[in-house]
Design a protein around this motif. Structure first.
Motif, PDB file in Angstrom:
ATOM      1  N   GLN A 187       8.187   2.776   4.611  1.00  0.00           N
ATOM      2  CA  GLN A 187       8.988   3.875   4.085  1.00  0.00           C
ATOM      3  C   GLN A 187       8.202   5.165   4.238  1.00  0.00           C
ATOM      4  N   CYS A 188       8.912   6.247   4.529  1.00  0.00           N
ATOM      5  CA  CYS A 188       8.288   7.563   4.623  1.00  0.00           C
ATOM      6  C   CYS A 188       9.272   8.590   4.099  1.00  0.00           C
ATOM      7  N   ARG A 189       8.867   9.308   3.039  1.00  0.00           N
ATOM      8  CA  ARG A 189       9.740  10.313   2.442  1.00  0.00           C
ATOM      9  C   ARG A 189       8.986  11.634   2.283  1.00  0.00           C
ATOM     10  N   GLN A 190       9.754  12.713   2.283  1.00  0.00           N
ATOM     11  CA  GLN A 190       9.241  14.035   1.984  1.00  0.00           C
ATOM     12  C   GLN A 190       9.952  14.555   0.734  1.00  0.00           C
ATOM     13  N   LEU A 191       9.175  14.948  -0.269  1.00  0.00           N
ATOM     14  CA  LEU A 191       9.731  15.479  -1.502  1.00  0.00           C
ATOM     15  C   LEU A 191       9.386  16.961  -1.602  1.00  0.00           C
ATOM     16  N   ARG A 192      10.399  17.807  -1.639  1.00  0.00           N
ATOM     17  CA  ARG A 192      10.193  19.249  -1.804  1.00  0.00           C
ATOM     18  C   ARG A 192      10.148  19.562  -3.295  1.00  0.00           C
ATOM     19  N   LEU A 193       9.079  20.194  -3.719  1.00  0.00           N
ATOM     20  CA  LEU A 193       8.837  20.391  -5.140  1.00  0.00           C
ATOM     21  C   LEU A 193       9.044  21.841  -5.557  1.00  0.00           C
ATOM     22  N   ALA A 194       9.580  22.025  -6.761  1.00  0.00           N
ATOM     23  CA  ALA A 194       9.681  23.336  -7.385  1.00  0.00           C
ATOM     24  C   ALA A 194       8.481  23.524  -8.316  1.00  0.00           C
ATOM     25  N   ALA A 195       8.385  24.705  -8.920  1.00  0.00           N
ATOM     26  CA  ALA A 195       7.251  25.026  -9.781  1.00  0.00           C
ATOM     27  C   ALA A 195       7.230  24.150 -11.028  1.00  0.00           C
ATOM     28  N   ASN A 196       6.038  23.928 -11.552  1.00  0.00           N
ATOM     29  CA  ASN A 196       5.828  23.149 -12.766  1.00  0.00           C
ATOM     30  C   ASN A 196       6.718  23.642 -13.907  1.00  0.00           C
ATOM     31  N   PRO A 237       6.723  31.998   5.769  1.00  0.00           N
ATOM     32  CA  PRO A 237       7.727  31.785   4.721  1.00  0.00           C
ATOM     33  C   PRO A 237       7.857  30.311   4.357  1.00  0.00           C
ATOM     34  N   GLN A 238       8.016  30.032   3.077  1.00  0.00           N
ATOM     35  CA  GLN A 238       8.094  28.650   2.620  1.00  0.00           C
ATOM     36  C   GLN A 238       9.230  27.894   3.296  1.00  0.00           C
ATOM     37  N   GLU A 239      10.359  28.555   3.505  1.00  0.00           N
ATOM     38  CA  GLU A 239      11.493  27.894   4.155  1.00  0.00           C
ATOM     39  C   GLU A 239      11.129  27.419   5.558  1.00  0.00           C
ATOM     40  N   VAL A 240      10.351  28.223   6.277  1.00  0.00           N
ATOM     41  CA  VAL A 240       9.923  27.839   7.625  1.00  0.00           C
ATOM     42  C   VAL A 240       8.983  26.642   7.545  1.00  0.00           C
ATOM     43  N   CYS A 241       8.049  26.660   6.595  1.00  0.00           N
ATOM     44  CA  CYS A 241       7.114  25.544   6.437  1.00  0.00           C
ATOM     45  C   CYS A 241       7.861  24.244   6.145  1.00  0.00           C
ATOM     46  N   GLU A 242       8.843  24.318   5.253  1.00  0.00           N
ATOM     47  CA  GLU A 242       9.562  23.105   4.870  1.00  0.00           C
ATOM     48  C   GLU A 242      10.443  22.578   5.998  1.00  0.00           C
ATOM     49  N   THR A 243      11.068  23.484   6.727  1.00  0.00           N
ATOM     50  CA  THR A 243      11.899  23.046   7.851  1.00  0.00           C
ATOM     51  C   THR A 243      11.046  22.440   8.951  1.00  0.00           C
ATOM     52  N   TYR A 244       9.897  23.049   9.211  1.00  0.00           N
ATOM     53  CA  TYR A 244       8.972  22.507  10.218  1.00  0.00           C
ATOM     54  C   TYR A 244       8.486  21.120   9.777  1.00  0.00           C
ATOM     55  N   TRP A 245       8.162  21.000   8.506  1.00  0.00           N
ATOM     56  CA  TRP A 245       7.689  19.720   7.960  1.00  0.00           C
ATOM     57  C   TRP A 245       8.699  18.613   8.202  1.00  0.00           C
ATOM     58  N   PRO A 260       1.278  22.013  -6.005  1.00  0.00           N
ATOM     59  CA  PRO A 260       1.717  21.689  -4.637  1.00  0.00           C
ATOM     60  C   PRO A 260       3.193  22.014  -4.452  1.00  0.00           C
ATOM     61  N   GLN A 261       3.553  22.361  -3.217  1.00  0.00           N
ATOM     62  CA  GLN A 261       4.961  22.650  -2.907  1.00  0.00           C
ATOM     63  C   GLN A 261       5.691  21.466  -2.266  1.00  0.00           C
ATOM     64  N   GLY A 262       4.931  20.506  -1.797  1.00  0.00           N
ATOM     65  CA  GLY A 262       5.540  19.341  -1.165  1.00  0.00           C
ATOM     66  C   GLY A 262       4.686  18.111  -1.382  1.00  0.00           C
ATOM     67  N   MET A 263       5.317  16.953  -1.287  1.00  0.00           N
ATOM     68  CA  MET A 263       4.590  15.699  -1.409  1.00  0.00           C
ATOM     69  C   MET A 263       5.160  14.709  -0.408  1.00  0.00           C
ATOM     70  N   GLY A 264       4.301  14.218   0.467  1.00  0.00           N
ATOM     71  CA  GLY A 264       4.680  13.146   1.368  1.00  0.00           C
ATOM     72  C   GLY A 264       4.314  11.805   0.742  1.00  0.00           C
ATOM     73  N   HIS A 265       5.186  10.806   0.902  1.00  0.00           N
ATOM     74  CA  HIS A 265       4.934   9.491   0.313  1.00  0.00           C
ATOM     75  C   HIS A 265       5.261   8.430   1.347  1.00  0.00           C
ATOM     76  N   LEU A 280       0.831  -1.207   0.000  1.00  0.00           N
ATOM     77  CA  LEU A 280       0.000   0.000   0.000  1.00  0.00           C
ATOM     78  C   LEU A 280       0.860   1.248   0.000  1.00  0.00           C
ATOM     79  N   ALA A 281       0.352   2.300  -0.631  1.00  0.00           N
ATOM     80  CA  ALA A 281       1.068   3.571  -0.699  1.00  0.00           C
ATOM     81  C   ALA A 281       0.113   4.716  -0.409  1.00  0.00           C
ATOM     82  N   LEU A 282       0.599   5.686   0.334  1.00  0.00           N
ATOM     83  CA  LEU A 282      -0.152   6.895   0.643  1.00  0.00           C
ATOM     84  C   LEU A 282       0.606   8.094   0.092  1.00  0.00           C
TER      85      LEU A 282
END
Length: 327
Positions: free
Chosen positions: A67-76, A43-51, A97-102, A30-32
């Motif tokens: 497995q648990c990963r956080q992917l920080r995304l740039a613009a399309n 600020p985005q930097e604060v959000c990402e560091t907190y995440w 989206p700016q981030g994706m958890g998997h 299964l995957a989420l």
């Protein structure tokens, strides 16, 4: 062979260095996937560091995750693609989206153990509003997600990927008869051919159900999708160079792509942080990235010893082993 022993084998082989990243990920049933949009008033930097360093380490202490990963995304990046009649490569800014958890789970029982614990049931959802403005989380169909190739082979990646990496998100076209038919097309006619390209370093395909509401709810966090185009699947694609991406699409454009796919959005992966790998929390998952980076920079190996980590973090060090999987 007992179910517990079967589940333990990938972990034991991983510890012995006998299983690559694709095999580890494909052991999961299964995957989420959680698409995240950060709060606009922080600020985005604060959000990402907190995440990563506050919210993320809670997942390392919750049972059930393989497995648990956080992917920080740039613009399309619509400029990566050749023009294909009937397929859009543009995405409104607000919809990106700016981030994706998997997260991966070996079994339904592990998912239930995760979801039923107090961290995932109460603490994690209650914390999300501190940095997330909107979330859209979806569970893939059982056995649907597959890692088809991984030549990068870093199951506990921390920081920028070593080669250009993208999260490619697919919106179905008018010719997609059903979600199941779209998933088959994406896997068999796009992902499988792409995975055989010599310059594709990693490819994972993840089918998604039609979006109705987030599979993970958090008080104070909106779950409505920001726009009409919702994703019915995504791929994680790593390539030797950016130019490979356009070459890949040219190979499938003549095969009815516009009938099945209405839009493709390509989000560059700026950084990856692995919180749990092969059923065990990583050092970043236990301590947070700044502490691990400081320990490595100082050359202090004693602080990385498992006995020290066990004294500091107790059974959290062993992850899925807490569910009785140790052989």
């Amino acid at each position: 062979m007992s179910e517990e022993k079967q589940a333990a084998e990938p972990m034991a082989e991983a510890e012995a260095g006998g299983v690559d990243t694709a095999d580890l990920e494909n052991a999961a049933e299964l995957a989420l996937t959680a698409f995240c949009w950060w709060r606009a008033d922080i600020p985005q930097e604060v959000c990402e560091t907190y995440w990563r360093d506050v919210h993320g380490i809670m997942f390392a202490r919750a049972p059930g995750l393989w497995q648990c990963r956080q992917l920080r995304l740039a613009a399309n990046r619509p400029d990566l693609w050749p023009k294909v009649q009937g397929v859009s490569f543009d995405a409104p800014d607000a919809a990106q989206p700016q981030g994706m958890g998997h997260g991966l789970f070996l079994s339904e029982a592990d998912l239930a153990a995760f979801a039923g614990g107090p961290l995932a049931r109460e603490t994690i959802p209650g914390d999300a509003h501190n940095f997330i403005g909107r979330i859209g989380a979806q569970l893939s169909p059982p056995g649907g997600g597959r890692t088809l190739v991984d030549r990068v082979d870093d199951p506990a990646m921390q920081g920028p990927p070593p080669v250009p990496t993208f999260v490619l998100c697919f919106v179905p076209g008018s010719g997609a008869a059903s979600a199941e038919a779209f998933h088959r097309y994406l896997t068999e006619h796009v992902a499988h051919p792409w995975s055989g390209h010599p310059d594709v370093m990693r490819l994972r395909v993840e089918p998604l159900p039609p979006y109705e509401r987030s599979a993970m709810g958090s008080p104070g966090v909106a779950y409505q999708w920001p726009g009409e185009e919702t994703y019915l699947g995504w791929m994680e694609l790593a390539v030797r160079s950016e130019g490979v991406v356009g070459d890949l699409l040219e190979g499938v454009a003549a095969g009815g792509l516009a009938e099945q796919v209405g839009a493709v959005h390509a989000y560059p992966v700026r950084e990856v942080y692995t919180i749990v790998s092969a059923g065990r929390p990583t050092e970043v998952g236990l301590r947070g990235y700044p502490a691990v980076r400081t320990i490595i920079a100082a050359g202090v190996e004693d602080q990385r010893d498992e006995a020290v980590l066990e004294l500091l973090f107790g059974d959290a060090v062993y992850g899925l082993d807490r569910l009785g999987r140790r052989s």
